[in-house]
Design a protein around this motif. Structure first.
Motif, PDB file in Angstrom:
ATOM      1  N   SER A  26       0.817  -1.200   0.000  1.00 53.61           N
ATOM      2  CA  SER A  26       0.000   0.000   0.000  1.00 53.61           C
ATOM      3  C   SER A  26       0.858   1.261   0.000  1.00 53.61           C
ATOM      4  N   ASN A  27       0.302   2.323  -0.596  1.00 53.70           N
ATOM      5  CA  ASN A  27       0.988   3.614  -0.619  1.00 53.70           C
ATOM      6  C   ASN A  27       0.757   4.410   0.661  1.00 53.70           C
ATOM      7  N   ALA A  80      -4.352   2.570   4.339  1.00 58.69           N
ATOM      8  CA  ALA A  80      -5.055   1.982   3.201  1.00 58.69           C
ATOM      9  C   ALA A  80      -4.759   0.503   3.042  1.00 58.69           C
ATOM     10  N   THR A  81      -5.662  -0.185   2.371  1.00 52.88           N
ATOM     11  CA  THR A  81      -5.474  -1.578   1.980  1.00 52.88           C
ATOM     12  C   THR A  81      -5.428  -1.639   0.461  1.00 52.88           C
ATOM     13  N   ARG A  82      -4.393  -2.272  -0.062  1.00 54.23           N
ATOM     14  CA  ARG A  82      -4.222  -2.386  -1.507  1.00 54.23           C
ATOM     15  C   ARG A  82      -4.251  -3.862  -1.889  1.00 54.23           C
ATOM     16  N   GLU A 106      -6.817   0.228  -4.349  1.00 51.20           N
ATOM     17  CA  GLU A 106      -6.353   0.725  -3.050  1.00 51.20           C
ATOM     18  C   GLU A 106      -7.498   1.442  -2.360  1.00 51.20           C
ATOM     19  N   ASP A 123      -8.672   3.392   1.020  1.00 58.30           N
ATOM     20  CA  ASP A 123      -8.431   4.083   2.279  1.00 58.30           C
ATOM     21  C   ASP A 123      -9.814   4.286   2.885  1.00 58.30           C
TER      22      ASP A 123
END
Length: 249
Positions: free
Chosen positions: A151-152, A156-158, A199, A201
């Motif tokens: 994740s960036n 967040a979940t990617r 992604e 958030d």
């Protein structure tokens, strides 16, 4: 009588033979070593629209964690082997648009949108576009698992999401959606199955980008470990369940 020319002929013949041998050696001929075979070409990712399978490995895995995985409403169970690997065959286009057509979602219909309950919607998706995302799978032990990406953002979940589309399409979508937060994106899908780098958030924003299929088995982890803020965002992996008209599809 001694003839000097007779001495010169064998010397010239020997020199010519040596020269020919060197030429043949340089060209790879003359019975030398067998040329090395061409290296095996690197595997190529399956293009979107031609994806027929999800290959994954439950991570971490130990005996008893799971015997099979499935996307329940699609009824596509796949056995899990002794190290957690599985090969999940995806339904064909004819099945998704036939027997499974009642599972497909609209994009531009606010009462049946794949993005769930949204407001301030702007989209150019056509009326006849129908899609279906696989954001997670479920094991026979009733655990939800996802295919995570780095994740960036810490909040967040990617993840990789496998999306079915009934047509080749690029569409824009903008809205403020329950759980997913603000969406302002352009999504490209091929007819059949595509993969979207997703992604989320929770409650803030969600982004989507087309990506290629993995070349081999990739980790799948429990959502309890990967979706830390899920409790703050109802149904972030199945946003359509936030719709008032959702009928347990």
């Amino acid at each position: 009588m001694f003839n000097q020319n007779n001495l010169k002929r064998p010397a010239a013949t020997f020199a010519a033979a040596v020269g020919l041998s060197l030429v043949l050696s340089a060209c790879g001929g003359g019975g030398g070593s067998t040329p090395e075979p061409d290296p095996t070409p690197a595997p190529q990712p399956v293009p979107n629209g031609q994806i027929t399978m999800i290959q994954g490995q439950i991570t971490p895995f130990s005996a008893g964690v799971a015997n099979s995985v499935d996307k329940r409403e699609l009824a596509i169970p796949a056995p899990v082997d002794s190290v957690g690997k599985f090969d999940l065959a995806l339904p064909s286009t004819s099945v998704m648009t036939g027997a499974n057509s009642n599972l497909l979602f609209s994009v531009n219909n606010p009462d049946a949108s794949v993005f769930g309950l949204c407001k301030d919607i702007t989209t150019d998706a056509p009326d006849d576009l129908r899609v279906y995302p696989i954001n997670f799978l479920r094991t026979d032990k009733d655990d939800q698992i996802i295919s995570p990406l780095m994740s960036n953002k810490a909040s967040a979940t990617r993840l990789r999401a496998w999306w079915f589309s009934n047509k080749d399409i690029t569409f824009k979508y903008k809205g403020d959606c329950l759980g997913l937060g603000k969406i302002d994106t352009t999504i490209t899908l091929k007819s059949g199955w595509s993969i979207l780098d997703t992604e989320i958030d929770p409650g803030v924003s969600t982004t989507y980008a087309a990506t290629t299929a993995p070349l081999s088995y990739v980790p799948w982890v429990k959502t309890t470990a990967a979706v830390g803020a899920q409790s703050l965002a109802p149904n972030i992996l199945e946003p359509w369940k936030n719709l008032p008209t959702y009928r347990n599809r």
